[in-house]
Design a protein around this motif. Structure first.
Motif, PDB file in Angstrom:
ATOM      1  N   ARG A 198       0.475   8.318  -6.593  1.00  0.00           N
ATOM      2  CA  ARG A 198       0.216   8.414  -7.861  1.00  0.00           C
ATOM      3  C   ARG A 198       1.558   9.569  -8.467  1.00  0.00           C
ATOM      4  O   ARG A 198       2.086   8.954  -9.569  1.00  0.00           O
ATOM      5  CB  ARG A 198      -1.235   8.908  -8.307  1.00  0.00           C
ATOM      6  N   HIS A 199       1.177  10.709  -8.062  1.00  0.00           N
ATOM      7  CA  HIS A 199       2.311  11.780  -8.381  1.00  0.00           C
ATOM      8  C   HIS A 199       3.000  12.089  -7.200  1.00  0.00           C
ATOM      9  O   HIS A 199       2.528  13.149  -6.627  1.00  0.00           O
ATOM     10  CB  HIS A 199       1.522  12.767  -9.273  1.00  0.00           C
ATOM     11  N   PRO A 200       4.059  11.502  -6.761  1.00  0.00           N
ATOM     12  CA  PRO A 200       4.763  11.873  -5.604  1.00  0.00           C
ATOM     13  C   PRO A 200       5.644  13.080  -5.751  1.00  0.00           C
ATOM     14  O   PRO A 200       6.151  13.289  -6.735  1.00  0.00           O
ATOM     15  CB  PRO A 200       5.585  10.539  -5.324  1.00  0.00           C
ATOM     16  N   THR A 201       5.780  13.445  -4.278  1.00  0.00           N
ATOM     17  CA  THR A 201       6.819  14.734  -4.418  1.00  0.00           C
ATOM     18  C   THR A 201       8.106  14.295  -3.813  1.00  0.00           C
ATOM     19  O   THR A 201       7.916  13.553  -2.829  1.00  0.00           O
ATOM     20  CB  THR A 201       6.004  15.859  -3.379  1.00  0.00           C
ATOM     21  N   PRO A 202       9.060  14.502  -4.459  1.00  0.00           N
ATOM     22  CA  PRO A 202      10.625  13.998  -3.884  1.00  0.00           C
ATOM     23  C   PRO A 202      10.932  14.956  -2.848  1.00  0.00           C
ATOM     24  O   PRO A 202      11.010  16.262  -3.132  1.00  0.00           O
ATOM     25  CB  PRO A 202      11.443  14.181  -5.203  1.00  0.00           C
ATOM     26  N   VAL A 203      11.243  14.390  -1.791  1.00  0.00           N
ATOM     27  CA  VAL A 203      12.208  15.239  -0.467  1.00  0.00           C
ATOM     28  C   VAL A 203      13.321  14.735  -0.482  1.00  0.00           C
ATOM     29  O   VAL A 203      13.643  13.389  -0.251  1.00  0.00           O
ATOM     30  CB  VAL A 203      11.173  15.090   0.671  1.00  0.00           C
TER      31      VAL A 203
ATOM     32  N   ILE B  24      10.890   5.298 -12.653  1.00  0.00           N
ATOM     33  CA  ILE B  24       9.220   5.595 -12.614  1.00  0.00           C
ATOM     34  C   ILE B  24       9.062   4.869 -11.507  1.00  0.00           C
ATOM     35  O   ILE B  24       9.020   3.793 -11.065  1.00  0.00           O
ATOM     36  CB  ILE B  24       8.653   5.001 -13.960  1.00  0.00           C
ATOM     37  N   ALA B  25       8.092   6.057 -10.406  1.00  0.00           N
ATOM     38  CA  ALA B  25       7.564   5.427  -9.418  1.00  0.00           C
ATOM     39  C   ALA B  25       6.027   6.185  -9.544  1.00  0.00           C
ATOM     40  O   ALA B  25       5.700   7.455  -9.594  1.00  0.00           O
ATOM     41  CB  ALA B  25       8.098   6.196  -8.175  1.00  0.00           C
ATOM     42  N   GLY B  26       5.057   5.321  -9.027  1.00  0.00           N
ATOM     43  CA  GLY B  26       3.772   5.965  -9.216  1.00  0.00           C
ATOM     44  C   GLY B  26       3.429   5.862 -10.578  1.00  0.00           C
ATOM     45  O   GLY B  26       3.904   5.063 -11.232  1.00  0.00           O
ATOM     46  N   SER B  27       2.960   7.136 -11.003  1.00  0.00           N
ATOM     47  CA  SER B  27       2.732   7.479 -12.409  1.00  0.00           C
ATOM     48  C   SER B  27       3.716   8.696 -12.603  1.00  0.00           C
ATOM     49  O   SER B  27       3.167   9.514 -13.472  1.00  0.00           O
ATOM     50  CB  SER B  27       1.206   7.684 -12.456  1.00  0.00           C
ATOM     51  N   THR B  28       4.829   8.794 -12.099  1.00  0.00           N
ATOM     52  CA  THR B  28       5.802   9.827 -12.493  1.00  0.00           C
ATOM     53  C   THR B  28       7.178   9.328 -13.112  1.00  0.00           C
ATOM     54  O   THR B  28       7.526   8.543 -12.278  1.00  0.00           O
ATOM     55  CB  THR B  28       5.880  10.688 -11.282  1.00  0.00           C
TER      56      THR B  28
ATOM     57  N   CYS C 110      19.002  19.469 -12.362  1.00  0.00           N
ATOM     58  CA  CYS C 110      17.933  19.280 -11.441  1.00  0.00           C
ATOM     59  C   CYS C 110      17.330  17.969 -11.754  1.00  0.00           C
ATOM     60  O   CYS C 110      17.870  17.034 -12.520  1.00  0.00           O
ATOM     61  CB  CYS C 110      16.906  20.346 -11.785  1.00  0.00           C
ATOM     62  N   LEU C 111      16.267  17.746 -11.026  1.00  0.00           N
ATOM     63  CA  LEU C 111      15.502  16.477 -11.245  1.00  0.00           C
ATOM     64  C   LEU C 111      14.245  16.740 -11.764  1.00  0.00           C
ATOM     65  O   LEU C 111      13.264  17.582 -11.223  1.00  0.00           O
ATOM     66  CB  LEU C 111      15.361  15.775  -9.830  1.00  0.00           C
ATOM     67  N   PHE C 112      13.822  16.399 -12.775  1.00  0.00           N
ATOM     68  CA  PHE C 112      12.441  16.612 -13.433  1.00  0.00           C
ATOM     69  C   PHE C 112      11.549  15.405 -13.219  1.00  0.00           C
ATOM     70  O   PHE C 112      12.123  14.210 -13.129  1.00  0.00           O
ATOM     71  CB  PHE C 112      12.637  16.740 -15.090  1.00  0.00           C
ATOM     72  N   ALA C 113      10.434  15.963 -12.999  1.00  0.00           N
ATOM     73  CA  ALA C 113       9.202  14.809 -12.409  1.00  0.00           C
ATOM     74  C   ALA C 113       8.308  15.232 -13.803  1.00  0.00           C
ATOM     75  O   ALA C 113       7.997  16.071 -13.895  1.00  0.00           O
ATOM     76  CB  ALA C 113       8.427  15.204 -11.211  1.00  0.00           C
ATOM     77  N   VAL C 114       8.275  13.846 -14.532  1.00  0.00           N
ATOM     78  CA  VAL C 114       7.173  14.140 -15.595  1.00  0.00           C
ATOM     79  C   VAL C 114       5.986  13.179 -15.519  1.00  0.00           C
ATOM     80  O   VAL C 114       6.239  11.880 -15.279  1.00  0.00           O
ATOM     81  CB  VAL C 114       7.709  13.475 -16.868  1.00  0.00           C
ATOM     82  N   PRO C 115       4.848  13.848 -15.187  1.00  0.00           N
ATOM     83  CA  PRO C 115       3.567  12.859 -14.928  1.00  0.00           C
ATOM     84  C   PRO C 115       3.130  12.041 -16.168  1.00  0.00           C
ATOM     85  O   PRO C 115       3.153  12.566 -17.215  1.00  0.00           O
ATOM     86  CB  PRO C 115       2.389  14.163 -14.632  1.00  0.00           C
ATOM     87  N   LEU C 116       2.956  10.971 -15.791  1.00  0.00           N
ATOM     88  CA  LEU C 116       2.448   9.836 -16.906  1.00  0.00           C
ATOM     89  C   LEU C 116       1.035   9.590 -16.727  1.00  0.00           C
ATOM     90  O   LEU C 116       0.590   9.233 -15.563  1.00  0.00           O
ATOM     91  CB  LEU C 116       3.227   8.622 -17.019  1.00  0.00           C
ATOM     92  N   ASP C 117       0.187   9.479 -17.910  1.00  0.00           N
ATOM     93  CA  ASP C 117      -0.915   9.281 -17.812  1.00  0.00           C
ATOM     94  C   ASP C 117      -1.350   7.872 -19.009  1.00  0.00           C
ATOM     95  O   ASP C 117      -1.624   8.305 -20.237  1.00  0.00           O
ATOM     96  CB  ASP C 117      -1.922  10.170 -18.003  1.00  0.00           C
TER      97      ASP C 117
ATOM     98  N   ARG D 118      19.928  10.489  -1.397  1.00  0.00           N
ATOM     99  CA  ARG D 118      18.459   9.655  -1.308  1.00  0.00           C
ATOM    100  C   ARG D 118      17.228  10.558  -1.043  1.00  0.00           C
ATOM    101  O   ARG D 118      17.183  11.213  -0.358  1.00  0.00           O
ATOM    102  CB  ARG D 118      18.613   8.640  -0.231  1.00  0.00           C
ATOM    103  N   LEU D 119      16.103  10.296  -1.904  1.00  0.00           N
ATOM    104  CA  LEU D 119      15.098  10.954  -1.633  1.00  0.00           C
ATOM    105  C   LEU D 119      13.604  10.234  -1.446  1.00  0.00           C
ATOM    106  O   LEU D 119      13.513   8.937  -1.712  1.00  0.00           O
ATOM    107  CB  LEU D 119      14.675  11.612  -3.245  1.00  0.00           C
ATOM    108  N   ARG D 120      13.035  10.789  -0.338  1.00  0.00           N
ATOM    109  CA  ARG D 120      11.709  10.279   0.013  1.00  0.00           C
ATOM    110  C   ARG D 120      10.856  10.745  -1.037  1.00  0.00           C
ATOM    111  O   ARG D 120      10.706  11.609  -1.507  1.00  0.00           O
ATOM    112  CB  ARG D 120      11.340  10.548   1.394  1.00  0.00           C
TER     113      ARG D 120
END
Length: 400
Positions: A76-81, A324-328, A338-345, A396-398
Motif C-alpha cells: 500500500r505504501h511501498p519503500t523505494p530501494v 502512482i504505485a500502491g497508494s503512494t 530527490c524522489l518524494f513519496a506522497v501517501p494517498l488516501d 531502477r527502484l524496487r
C-alpha cells in the motif's frame, strides 16, 4: 553496474540547496487537501498493461507451455530501494513509456532522439523526431512527453516544440523504424519556459495533454486557450466528447504541469511547478480552476480548487514526473534533487517524504514498469548543474 551511486552535484552552494530541500525526514510540505471526497467529474480509469508483465523467461525442455507469472504486488505504501542503473550516457531523458515486453521507449529532450532501452540496459536509437527545435540556454522545450496508443505499440504520440508552437504529433513505429511525425494538434502557445509536455491516455482512449502557460500567465484562465491547461482529446486531435466547456479544455488555471498519473481508482493526479511560493500536487477534476495566476498553493477564500499537497518554497521541490504505485505518488524533484513519496488516501494526500536526497542530482521522469519497479530519469545534463560521471541515467527502484 554500481548501485546507490552518488553523483556529483556541482557547486557547494548547489549541494547545500539540495541538503535543505531534501532531507531524510519530511520536508516543508503540506497535506491533506481541502478537496472534497466526491467522484463527480473524475477521469475514467486508465488503461491496464497491454499484456501481462513478468512472463517466464523460458520454457522447460519438455512440451510445457510457459504461462505468465502473476503481476508483482506493490505494498500500500511501498519503500523505494535502488536496484541498479538501467542505462547511462543519455542526454536529458524526458518522455518514457513501456512496451509489453518490458522495454522502454525514451525520448531525449534536446537531441530529439528516440531510444529503445531493455530492462537489461541495452540501448538502441530508433531515430530522431523530425521538426523538433532544441532548447537553447536554460530553455525547456524540445522532445517532451510520449504516449503509446492504447493496444497499439506501433503508434507513438509525442509532445514537441517547433519554431512556431508546441504541438502533439503521431508517429509510426512499424518494423521498429520511426516514421515522420503527423500533426495531431498544433498551435499550443510556446516560449522559452513553461511547456508542460506530459501525455497520458485514459481507459476510454482519450489523450490527456498538459500544457504550460508559455510565460503568458493570463492564458491559464482563458478557457478557450490551449495554454495553462490539461487538455482532453480524441486521438485525431479533436475535443473529446463530454469535455466540460465543449472544447479541448479539461481543467484550467495551471502554470506548468509536467506530471500526470492515474491512481487505482481512476483519479487523475498532476504535479505543478509554482513560481516562488509553492509547488503543487493536484487531484484533477473536469472543469475545475486550479488558480494560476491568481493563486499559488493554498489561499483562504479562493474559489479555485486547492492542491492536495504543496511544497514551500519552490526551491525545495520543482515537481516533474509522477507515478502512482500502491497508494503512494512518487514525484521526481528537480531543484529538490530527490524522489518524494506522497501517501494517498482516496482524494487526500499526506505529508511528502524525501528519498535519495542529493544522491543522484535532479530527478525528472518517474514511470511504473510492467514488472512493478520504478524507472526514474536524472536531468543533470540540462545546463542547470554540473553533470556527474555518465549522466544522464535511468535508475531502477524496487518497491518493498
Amino acid at each position: 553496474m554500481l548501485t546507490r551511486r552518488t553523483l556529483l552535484l556541482g557547486s557547494s552552494a548547489a549541494a547545500l540547496g539540495a541538503a535543505v530541500g531534501c532531507s531524510a525526514d519530511p520536508v516543508p510540505a503540506t497535506g491533506p487537501s481541502a478537496a472534497d471526497g466526491s467522484t463527480s467529474g473524475s477521469t475514467p480509469l486508465p488503461p491496464g498493461p497491454a499484456s501481462p508483465a513478468g512472463r517466464s523467461a523460458s520454457a522447460t525442455p519438455t512440451r510445457t507451455t510457459p504461462s505468465p507469472s502473476p503481476t508483482p504486488r506493490v505494498p500500500r505504501h511501498p519503500t523505494p530501494v535502488l536496484d541498479d542503473v538501467v542505462a547511462d550516457g543519455l542526454d536529458v531523458p524526458w518522455g518514457l513509456v513501456f512496451l509489453a515486453s518490458g522495454d522502454a521507449l525514451v525520448g531525449e529532450r534536446g537531441t530529439a532522439r528516440l531510444r529503445r532501452v531493455t530492462p537489461g540496459g541495452r540501448t538502441r536509437t530508433l531515430g530522431e523526431v523530425a521538426g523538433v527545435v532544441a532548447p537553447t540556454g536554460l530553455g525547456e522545450g524540445g522532445l517532451l512527453g510520449l504516449a503509446l496508443a492504447p493496444g497499439d505499440e506501433e503508434t507513438l504520440f509525442a509532445h514537441i516544440t517547433t519554431a512556431d508552437d508546441d504541438r502533439v504529433v503521431r508517429m509510426s513505429l512499424r518494423g521498429g523504424r520511426l516514421g515522420r511525425p503527423r500533426v495531431v494538434l498544433a498551435g499550443i502557445p510556446t516560449s522559452t519556459h513553461h511547456h508542460g509536455g506530459r501525455l497520458l491516455f485514459d481507459r476510454g482512449g482519450r489523450l490527456l495533454v498538459s500544457t504550460g502557460d508559455a510565460e503568458q500567465r493570463d492564458l491559464a484562465q482563458d478557457r478557450g486557450s490551449l495554454a495553462g491547461k490539461i487538455l482532453r482529446l480524441r486521438p485525431d486531435g479533436r475535443a473529446a466528447a463530454g469535455n466540460p466547456f465543449g472544447n479541448r479544455t479539461w481543467s484550467y488555471g495551471h502554470r506548468n504541469v509536467e506530471g500526470l498519473a492515474f491512481d487505482d481508482a481512476g483519479r487523475l493526479w498532476a504535479t505543478e511547478f509554482g513560481d516562488k511560493e509553492a509547488d503543487e500536487l493536484n487531484l484533477v477534476r473536469a472543469g475545475r480552476d486550479y488558480g494560476w495566476p491568481d493563486v499559488e498553493g493554498r489561499a483562504e477564500g479562493s474559489r479555485s480548487t486547492a492542491p492536495a499537497a504543496t511544497w514551500s518554497p519552490t526551491s525545495t521541490c520543482s515537481p516533474a514526473g509522477v507515478a502512482i504505485a500502491g497508494s503512494t505518488a512518487f514525484v521526481g524533484a528537480l531543484q529538490g534533487r530527490c524522489l518524494f513519496a506522497v501517501p494517498l488516501d482516496g482524494t487526500r494526500a499526506g505529508r511528502p517524504r524525501a528519498w535519495f536526497a542529493g544522491e543522484h542530482g535532479r530527478l525528472r521522469t518517474v514511470a511504473l514498469a510492467p514488472d512493478r519497479t520504478l524507472w526514474v530519469t536524472t536531468s543533470n545534463t540540462d545546463g542547470r548543474v554540473d553533470p556527474g560521471r555518465d549522466d544522464d541515467k535511468i535508475l531502477r527502484l524496487r518497491l518493498t
